[in-house]
Design a protein around this motif. Structure first.
Motif, mmCIF file in Angstrom:
data_model
loop_
_atom_site.group_PDB
_atom_site.id
_atom_site.type_symbol
_atom_site.label_atom_id
_atom_site.label_comp_id
_atom_site.label_asym_id
_atom_site.label_seq_id
_atom_site.Cartn_x
_atom_site.Cartn_y
_atom_site.Cartn_z
ATOM 1 N N GLY A 147 0.793 -1.178 -0.031
ATOM 2 C CA GLY A 147 0.014 -0.076 0.011
ATOM 3 C C GLY A 147 0.664 1.326 -0.042
ATOM 4 O O GLY A 147 0.552 2.259 -0.595
ATOM 5 N N ARG A 148 1.953 1.253 0.727
ATOM 6 C CA ARG A 148 2.782 2.662 0.867
ATOM 7 C C ARG A 148 3.560 2.622 -0.539
ATOM 8 O O ARG A 148 3.754 3.611 -0.935
ATOM 9 N N ILE A 149 4.022 1.555 -0.824
ATOM 10 C CA ILE A 149 5.013 1.661 -2.094
ATOM 11 C C ILE A 149 4.100 2.076 -3.415
ATOM 12 O O ILE A 149 4.371 2.971 -4.088
ATOM 13 N N VAL A 150 2.801 1.393 -3.366
ATOM 14 C CA VAL A 150 2.059 2.044 -4.612
ATOM 15 C C VAL A 150 1.726 3.540 -4.425
ATOM 16 O O VAL A 150 1.773 4.122 -5.628
ATOM 17 N N SER A 151 1.339 4.030 -3.171
ATOM 18 C CA SER A 151 1.221 5.427 -3.110
ATOM 19 C C SER A 151 2.381 6.074 -3.280
ATOM 20 O O SER A 151 2.249 7.291 -4.131
ATOM 21 N N PHE A 152 3.731 5.550 -3.124
ATOM 22 C CA PHE A 152 4.862 6.460 -3.603
ATOM 23 C C PHE A 152 5.028 6.513 -5.244
ATOM 24 O O PHE A 152 5.480 7.477 -5.788
ATOM 25 N N VAL A 153 4.707 5.434 -5.749
ATOM 26 C CA VAL A 153 4.991 5.179 -7.100
ATOM 27 C C VAL A 153 4.189 6.098 -7.824
ATOM 28 O O VAL A 153 4.532 6.693 -8.834
ATOM 29 N N PHE A 154 2.838 6.180 -7.254
ATOM 30 C CA PHE A 154 1.774 7.238 -7.970
ATOM 31 C C PHE A 154 2.529 8.564 -7.989
ATOM 32 O O PHE A 154 2.371 9.624 -8.835
ATOM 33 N N LEU A 155 3.307 9.005 -6.660
ATOM 34 C CA LEU A 155 3.716 10.408 -6.343
ATOM 35 C C LEU A 155 4.993 10.318 -7.479
ATOM 36 O O LEU A 155 5.075 11.490 -8.195
ATOM 37 N N ALA A 156 5.927 9.417 -7.773
ATOM 38 C CA ALA A 156 6.971 9.305 -8.531
ATOM 39 C C ALA A 156 6.218 9.481 -10.004
ATOM 40 O O ALA A 156 6.957 10.333 -10.984
ATOM 41 N N LEU A 157 5.268 8.864 -10.431
ATOM 42 C CA LEU A 157 4.667 8.902 -11.792
ATOM 43 C C LEU A 157 4.283 10.451 -12.002
ATOM 44 O O LEU A 157 3.904 10.732 -13.125
ATOM 45 N N CYS A 158 4.105 11.500 -11.089
ATOM 46 C CA CYS A 158 3.741 12.710 -11.379
ATOM 47 C C CYS A 158 4.758 13.647 -12.084
ATOM 48 O O CYS A 158 4.437 14.420 -12.684
ATOM 49 N N VAL A 159 5.864 13.008 -12.233
ATOM 50 C CA VAL A 159 7.084 13.519 -13.064
ATOM 51 C C VAL A 159 6.642 13.416 -14.349
ATOM 52 O O VAL A 159 7.003 14.478 -15.238
ATOM 53 N N ILE A 160 5.686 12.400 -14.978
ATOM 54 C CA ILE A 160 5.520 12.403 -16.129
ATOM 55 C C ILE A 160 4.540 13.533 -16.606
ATOM 56 O O ILE A 160 4.674 14.336 -17.528
ATOM 57 N N PRO A 161 3.464 13.767 -15.942
ATOM 58 C CA PRO A 161 2.576 14.973 -16.376
ATOM 59 C C PRO A 161 3.282 16.380 -16.310
ATOM 60 O O PRO A 161 3.198 17.300 -16.939
ATOM 61 N N ALA A 162 4.143 16.447 -15.073
ATOM 62 C CA ALA A 162 5.006 17.748 -14.877
ATOM 63 C C ALA A 162 5.834 17.871 -15.940
ATOM 64 O O ALA A 162 6.005 19.076 -16.306
ATOM 65 N N SER A 163 6.591 16.736 -16.659
ATOM 66 C CA SER A 163 7.560 17.073 -17.573
ATOM 67 C C SER A 163 6.744 17.471 -18.862
ATOM 68 O O SER A 163 7.073 18.304 -19.773
ATOM 69 N N LYS A 164 5.564 16.763 -19.152
ATOM 70 C CA LYS A 164 4.827 17.154 -20.310
ATOM 71 C C LYS A 164 4.293 18.735 -20.277
ATOM 72 O O LYS A 164 4.053 19.257 -21.280
ATOM 73 N N ILE A 165 3.571 19.038 -18.906
ATOM 74 C CA ILE A 165 3.081 20.185 -18.773
ATOM 75 C C ILE A 165 4.335 21.404 -19.186
ATOM 76 O O ILE A 165 4.151 22.511 -19.812
ATOM 77 N N ALA A 166 5.474 21.163 -18.606
ATOM 78 C CA ALA A 166 6.583 22.102 -18.652
ATOM 79 C C ALA A 166 6.757 22.121 -20.180
ATOM 80 O O ALA A 166 7.318 23.370 -20.730
ATOM 81 N N LYS A 167 6.827 21.168 -21.083
ATOM 82 C CA LYS A 167 7.238 20.979 -22.427
ATOM 83 C C LYS A 167 6.007 21.915 -23.066
ATOM 84 O O LYS A 167 6.456 22.627 -23.952
ATOM 85 N N GLN A 168 4.973 21.754 -22.617
ATOM 86 C CA GLN A 168 3.815 22.639 -23.260
ATOM 87 C C GLN A 168 3.930 23.854 -23.058
ATOM 88 O O GLN A 168 3.744 24.648 -23.741
ATOM 89 N N LEU A 169 4.092 24.337 -21.907
ATOM 90 C CA LEU A 169 4.426 25.796 -21.563
ATOM 91 C C LEU A 169 5.732 26.299 -22.166
ATOM 92 O O LEU A 169 5.984 27.638 -22.066
ATOM 93 N N ASP A 170 6.717 25.498 -22.737
ATOM 94 C CA ASP A 170 8.119 25.828 -23.103
ATOM 95 C C ASP A 170 8.812 26.563 -22.024
ATOM 96 O O ASP A 170 9.278 27.660 -22.310
ATOM 97 N N VAL A 171 8.688 26.078 -20.807
ATOM 98 C CA VAL A 171 9.425 26.484 -19.795
ATOM 99 C C VAL A 171 10.989 26.149 -19.902
ATOM 100 O O VAL A 171 11.151 25.022 -20.229
#
Length: 647
Positions: A106-130
């Motif tokens: 349960g704890r590991i899956v929770s952290f994996v979801f947090l780590a996966l937030c890198v994916i949308p964060a990177s995508k959003i940064a690219k979309q905003l051209d930051v």
């Protein structure tokens, strides 16, 4: 994961490398914390919510996937679904597939979801051209944030809902830009619906803000109000914003229907909890919403207090590209609006801010990276400010959270584990129990492995339940009644009276609570053989001034502690000195970690005993002794205590 991010092809600056290394270091430390303490029992902060998620996961693993999954702490029927059980079932698959401890999974899956937030964060940064710097600073702040370091490794659904929400935002930006509209639209709908059914309070404010952005962008692009009245705009708005709400509403109506089949579940429907969920104007104007939630938890703990506040305020007036300026403003709105939409939930629950602080971190990262980081003289300032914020985050985590993360919970330091161990040792496999004085916490049920009705003091039928708890076990055999102190006051007299009316039930004290259990063993012969026993009677005296004539007896005994041999049952003897009559009362076996430590036998169980006894007369002189069943024979021990009643 972080080192593979490359959303711009321009040459890397040394500051980019520094910020990347900072982000990687923060991620690795957060991952270390999550993995090193993954097996911690979910008894740390907000154990009420963690064990509720854990028990639904546990029974999903036993019963298989179901929409009306069981949360067996409210009596039969056991189903009171809230969120769609996606996170829980992923945990089940991981636990069963890898034969992993459920709490760790349960704890590991929770952290994996947090780590996966890198994916949308990177995508959003690219979309905003930051800049790379802005993205890496954000990731450093995210993975050093005490809020996400702590709650991102708990047995909870928060990070799953956050990941789905951020993914939905990334595809919404594609829709705004007109990129792969059909594909982006479908993926946006998938992720926003997943977020809504996983935890509605996380994406609802985001969906509202995105709808406003969509309206504003349409007006800006067309320059005409007619565009928002066109059938095309209306259809797209219905598709992107109304359809997800409709799906979420259908799920809520379904869960309300299931809950309504349970007598307490009717008090947990969306309608019954409307004021609790949405709050009142009094909540929105409450001082602690501003001083505790916004200032201490959000800004103080995760954005270095005044430093973060200064950055966010400065972001409103920076001279940067319009897209960056808009992103900062929108992030500030997304960071603050949820607090005022759900003020009561944010006041009561410290983990609710995981839904919105991420946007304030992104805004702060944009201010640092796009303002300071894009000017030659400002690079040093960006490095210093980002480093100070990360250092502040790490300091706060070490000060406020690390000790809790490092805590190892055992029956010696946890009331719930001590009681659960007693229940596990004394209940038949199919037996259920009823608990008073523990709200409707799932903790005792989860750790004992037994279903229960944990009766909260807000239950409409509370008085009926305390008078006849067996009626709330349904068709299941009632194996125990547990009583702790709650807002209803001292309930032991009622439970003792109830147990006295049942044949062969006993009441014992365990870790400050009282447990009524059916007796198990044979009676004690008056010709039991005397023996020299290991152990002692530690306590023999009145229970409470409100219960005259009732004494509590507690102690421990072993047959051979060095070898880890314990008796099968213990009995408390009571001799009335007036007539020399002796009566025997079966005691409840309890866990005594101090005895285990003394003998160097950490796995030895049932060394303790406890029993409440109603004296034949409320006044008189008595002698309390001990007998025990071992090897099929009953023997009386040498130790005794005098008890005076009525003086």
């Amino acid at each position: 994961m972080l080192s593979n991010i490359d959303h711009k092809s321009v040459k890397w600056a040394r500051s980019d490398v520094y910020f990347l290394l900072l982000a990687v270091a923060c991620f690795l430390y957060a991952a270390f914390i999550a993995l090193r303490y993954a097996d911690q029992l979910p008894l740390d902060l907000y154990s009420f919510r963690q064990t509720q998620t854990a028990i639904t996961t546990y029974w999903l693993g036993i019963n298989g996937f179901s929409l009306n999954y069981e949360t067996p702490v409210v009596g039969p029927p056991w189903s009171i679904p809230f969120e769609f059980p996606l996170y829980q079932y992923i945990v089940v698959l991981l636990s069963q597939g890898l034969n992993m401890d459920l709490n760790a999974a349960g704890r590991i899956v929770s952290f994996v979801f947090l780590a996966l937030c890198v994916i949308p964060a990177s995508k959003i940064a690219k979309q905003l051209d930051v800049s790379r710097a802005s993205l890496f600073i954000f990731l450093a702040l995210l993975f050093s944030s005490p809020l996400y370091m702590y709650w991102g490794r708990t047995f909870m659904i928060e990070t799953a809902a956050l990941f789905f929400t951020l993914m939905a935002i990334s595809y919404f930006l594609d829709i705004l830009a007109g990129r792969n509209t059909t594909r982006s639209g479908v993926l946006f709908l998938i992720f926003i619906v997943l977020a809504l059914v996983q935890k509605a309070t996380t994406p609802l404010p985001v969906l509202a803000v995105l709808a406003c952005v969509y309206l504003f962008q349409t007006l800006k692009d067309t320059g005409s109000v007619k565009a928002v009245l066109s059938s095309r705009f209306i259809k797209q708005s219905l598709l992107y914003f109304v359809l997800p709400l409709l799906v979420g509403t259908i799920w809520t109506l379904y869960t309300d229907q299931v809950k309504s089949a349970n007598s307490f579940g009717m008090q947990l429907t969306s309608g019954a909890l409307s004021e609790w969920n949405w709050g009142t104007w009094a909540h929105r104007l409450a001082g602690n919403l501003y001083s505790d939630v916004i200032w201490r938890r959000m800004l103080g703990q995760n954005l270095a207090g005044f430093l973060g506040l200064a950055l966010l305020v400065a972001g409103l007036f920076l001279k940067v590209r319009p897209a960056i300026k808009a992103a900062i403003w929108i992030c500030l709105v997304l960071g603050m609006v949820p607090v005022f939409i759900f003020p009561n939930l944010h006041i009561v629950h410290e983990y609710y801010q995981t839904a919105n602080v991420v946007f304030l971190l992104f805004a702060a990262a944009l201010v640092i990276g796009e303002s300071f980081g894009n000017r030659r003289r400002g690079i040093s300032t960006a490095v210093i400010v980002a480093s100070l914020m990360v250092a502040s985050n790490q300091y706060v985590f070490a000060r406020d959270f690390l000790k809790t993360v490092e805590t190892v919970y055992t029956p010696a330091n946890s009331r719930d584990l001590a009681i659960a161990e007693t229940l596990r040792a004394n209940l038949a496999e199919d037996a259920v129990f009823v608990t008073f004085g523990d709200m409707w916490s799932s903790s005792l049920s989860y750790f004992s492995g037994h279903k229960s009705f944990t009766v909260p003091d807000i239950y409409d039928q509370y008085d009926q339940a305390i008078a006849a708890p067996e009626k709330y076990a349904g068709a299941y055999p009632l194996g125990a009644v547990v009583v702790c102190r709650d807002n209803k006051g001292f309930l032991l007299p009622e439970v003792t009276q109830w147990a006295r009316g049942k044949k062969d039930w006993k009441v014992s004290e365990v870790h400050g609570c009282y447990i009524a259990l059916p007796e198990q063993g044979p009676g004690v012969s008056l010709h039991a053989a005397p023996a020299q026993c290991q152990g002692s009677i530690d306590v023999a005296g009145p229970v409470d001034s409100r219960m005259p004539g009732v004494i509590a007896v507690k102690g421990w005994t072993t047959v051979d502690g060095e070898k880890g041999i314990v008796p099968e049952l213990s009995y408390v003897s009571l001799t009335d000195l007036r007539n020399k009559e002796t009566h025997y009362f079966e005691a409840t076996s309890t866990y005594r970690p101090d005895v285990n430590a003394h003998f160097g036998q950490p796995d030895m169980k049932h060394t303790g005993f406890s029993r409440l006894i109603t004296l034949p007369s409320p006044s008189g002189q008595y002698v309390v002794g001990l007998a025990r069943l071992t090897g099929g024979k009953v023997e009386t021990c040498q130790f005794a205590k005098d008890v005076s009643a009525g003086k």
